[in-house]
Design an enzyme around this catalytic site. Sequence first.
Site, PDB file in Angstrom:
ATOM      1  N   ASP A  45      47.899 -34.737  27.406  1.00 14.90           N
ATOM      2  CA  ASP A  45      47.996 -33.525  26.575  1.00 14.90           C
ATOM      3  C   ASP A  45      47.508 -32.324  27.369  1.00 14.90           C
ATOM      4  OD1 ASP A  45      48.034 -32.038  23.852  1.00 14.90           O
ATOM      5  OD2 ASP A  45      45.987 -31.739  24.568  1.00 14.90           O
ATOM      6  N   TYR A  50      46.176 -23.436  29.204  1.00 15.07           N
ATOM      7  CA  TYR A  50      45.129 -24.058  30.011  1.00 15.07           C
ATOM      8  C   TYR A  50      45.258 -23.697  31.489  1.00 15.07           C
ATOM      9  CZ  TYR A  50      44.542 -27.259  25.987  1.00 15.07           C
ATOM     10  OH  TYR A  50      44.361 -27.805  24.744  1.00 15.07           O
ATOM     11  N   LYS A  75      51.799 -27.225  24.973  1.00 14.67           N
ATOM     12  CA  LYS A  75      51.765 -26.255  23.878  1.00 14.67           C
ATOM     13  C   LYS A  75      52.243 -24.889  24.342  1.00 14.67           C
ATOM     14  CE  LYS A  75      47.481 -28.616  22.630  1.00 14.67           C
ATOM     15  NZ  LYS A  75      47.256 -29.193  23.980  1.00 14.67           N
ATOM     16  N   HIS A 108      50.688 -23.529  19.710  1.00 14.58           N
ATOM     17  CA  HIS A 108      49.247 -23.684  19.917  1.00 14.58           C
ATOM     18  C   HIS A 108      48.405 -23.120  18.770  1.00 14.58           C
ATOM     19  CE1 HIS A 108      46.382 -24.212  23.570  1.00 14.58           C
ATOM     20  NE2 HIS A 108      45.744 -24.478  22.458  1.00 14.58           N
TER      21      HIS A 108
END
Length: 294
Positions: A45, A50, A75, A108
């Site tokens: 994931d 990120y 996401k 997200h």
Amino acid sequence: MTIPTVELNNGVSMPTLGFGVFQTPPDETMFAVAEALKIGYRHIDTAAAYGNESGVGDAIKQSGIARSDLFIETKIWISDYGYDETLHAFDKSAGKLGLNQIDLLILHQALPTAFERTIAAYRALERLLDEQKVRAIGISNFMPEHLERLLSEVNVVPAVNQIEVHPYFQQKDVQAENAKNGILTQAWAPIGGITFYRPGFSKSTLEDPVILEIAAAHGKSAAQVMLRWGVQEGRSVIPKSVKPSRIAENFDVFDFELSPEQVKAIDALDTNERGGPEPEAVTLEKYGREIPEA
């Protein structure tokens, strides 16, 4: 060991236990994911926000594991919401991951102050699903009111809603709404993640006496008990670590079972204190950021 799978509402099978890379520095991501894959994780994931999708992609490429044996989830960040913007966001994520198809693509955040952009983004996910560029679509951090509005305007029910769930913050109302609509609850921070503290209690979930007592009874760690609790209650769980010993420890949660009394004791630890940002407070003005091209 083979991780048990759960069938999503569109028939796609997903490993119940995933490996997360939230806050993992880009230069450490490839090594952490490579270690997780070596141990036996098959569900990874990540997220555009990120900044480490490329590291995940590098680990996948170097693993030698057949693509069909992996389940990759990422996401779309709020800055890329909108129909055309989200279609392009898929291209960016797929390029960084080195994949033609993503197994699970989710929004997200709900972005309540610009929900029309959220709806447009989700419609783009529906198109990607129809074109088989993704195998399943979903959402993250959607509260019941956000979910209700989304469902009234789109055609495909989300496969998952990834939300903060751990013993100190269980969001039972959100979980119930997910279940009512056939949506799997997926837990981020399933062991308390960013260290959370209970009011008037100076220890984290990993030091909670109730959890430690249960852990001692099973010869397991507090983290393993919390992950087992999540899986046993029917959730998908996404722990994270960069330490090989912890990565292996978090994987080893399928050889014991909590008793009904132990589950009830953990359920009773809920404080209703959120650790992450309030979903209503997530705005483009405060949280918007440019997601780089692949």
